[in-house]
Design a protein around this motif. Sequence first.
Motif, PDB file in Angstrom:
ATOM      1  N   SER A 118     -52.502 -34.018 -31.015  1.00  0.00           N
ATOM      2  CA  SER A 118     -53.139 -32.772 -31.437  1.00  0.00           C
ATOM      3  C   SER A 118     -54.566 -32.676 -30.907  1.00  0.00           C
ATOM      4  O   SER A 118     -54.992 -31.631 -30.403  1.00  0.00           O
ATOM      5  N   GLU A 121     -54.483 -32.016 -27.160  1.00  0.00           N
ATOM      6  CA  GLU A 121     -54.139 -30.619 -26.882  1.00  0.00           C
ATOM      7  C   GLU A 121     -55.339 -29.701 -27.120  1.00  0.00           C
ATOM      8  O   GLU A 121     -55.598 -28.779 -26.346  1.00  0.00           O
ATOM      9  N   TYR A 122     -56.079 -29.949 -28.184  1.00  0.00           N
ATOM     10  CA  TYR A 122     -57.274 -29.150 -28.494  1.00  0.00           C
ATOM     11  C   TYR A 122     -58.314 -29.286 -27.376  1.00  0.00           C
ATOM     12  O   TYR A 122     -58.883 -28.290 -26.904  1.00  0.00           O
ATOM     13  N   LEU A 125     -57.189 -27.422 -24.294  1.00  0.00           N
ATOM     14  CA  LEU A 125     -57.368 -25.990 -24.483  1.00  0.00           C
ATOM     15  C   LEU A 125     -58.819 -25.589 -24.229  1.00  0.00           C
ATOM     16  O   LEU A 125     -59.098 -24.575 -23.564  1.00  0.00           O
ATOM     17  N   ASP A 140     -57.013 -14.632 -19.064  1.00  0.00           N
ATOM     18  CA  ASP A 140     -56.728 -16.016 -19.478  1.00  0.00           C
ATOM     19  C   ASP A 140     -57.652 -16.439 -20.622  1.00  0.00           C
ATOM     20  O   ASP A 140     -57.219 -17.115 -21.560  1.00  0.00           O
ATOM     21  N   ALA A 143     -56.415 -14.924 -23.903  1.00  0.00           N
ATOM     22  CA  ALA A 143     -55.170 -15.559 -24.345  1.00  0.00           C
ATOM     23  C   ALA A 143     -55.428 -16.973 -24.889  1.00  0.00           C
ATOM     24  O   ALA A 143     -54.859 -17.369 -25.928  1.00  0.00           O
ATOM     25  N   LEU A 144     -56.289 -17.718 -24.239  1.00  0.00           N
ATOM     26  CA  LEU A 144     -56.570 -19.088 -24.661  1.00  0.00           C
ATOM     27  C   LEU A 144     -57.378 -19.138 -25.945  1.00  0.00           C
ATOM     28  O   LEU A 144     -57.156 -20.006 -26.798  1.00  0.00           O
ATOM     29  N   LYS A 146     -57.201 -17.038 -28.359  1.00  0.00           N
ATOM     30  CA  LYS A 146     -56.268 -16.754 -29.440  1.00  0.00           C
ATOM     31  C   LYS A 146     -55.507 -18.004 -29.890  1.00  0.00           C
ATOM     32  O   LYS A 146     -55.087 -18.096 -31.038  1.00  0.00           O
ATOM     33  N   LEU A 147     -55.306 -18.962 -28.996  1.00  0.00           N
ATOM     34  CA  LEU A 147     -54.575 -20.193 -29.328  1.00  0.00           C
ATOM     35  C   LEU A 147     -55.403 -21.159 -30.187  1.00  0.00           C
ATOM     36  O   LEU A 147     -54.866 -22.033 -30.844  1.00  0.00           O
TER      37      LEU A 147
END
Length: 148
Positions: A118, A121-122, A125, A140, A143-144, A146-147
């Motif tokens: 986790s 991944e953070y 991002l 991009d 969109a990123l 928002k993740l």
Amino acid sequence: MVSVKRLQPYYIKADSDYVRVVLAYQYFAVLIEDQVYQFVPLEAKEIRINRRTQRIENTEARFAFQKGKDVRYITMTKLISLPDFLVQIHALTKAYYIQPRIEHKNDSQNESVAMIISELEYLNLKRLIDKALDEENKEDFDALVKLL
């Protein structure tokens, strides 16, 4: 010098906490100064082992051994110091031990691995957001973000 000649339990009884190795005549013999002494149940009659820790609990026990009219007493502490005694007693009782649950260890390892993944991944991002900013790519970037 003391060594174990024969160690065979009369019977083995297990409850939720202990394995009890019950001894009787002619099932337990020791060599003391090259003389065979047979166990006699004058004082202690059992060996009590904790099923979880696999440790002998009744270390205060005294066992009587007899050859003719000569009776010798050996404490559990002395018996525990004999490697052949420990090897034999644990070989007799290992089927009764409560094995630690390995799932708990795996669960904690799985949680640790999940936390690491986790976190990676953070961080990835955040790097992708920085890259989108450097390239001035608004789509991009939106969109990123928002993740997160």
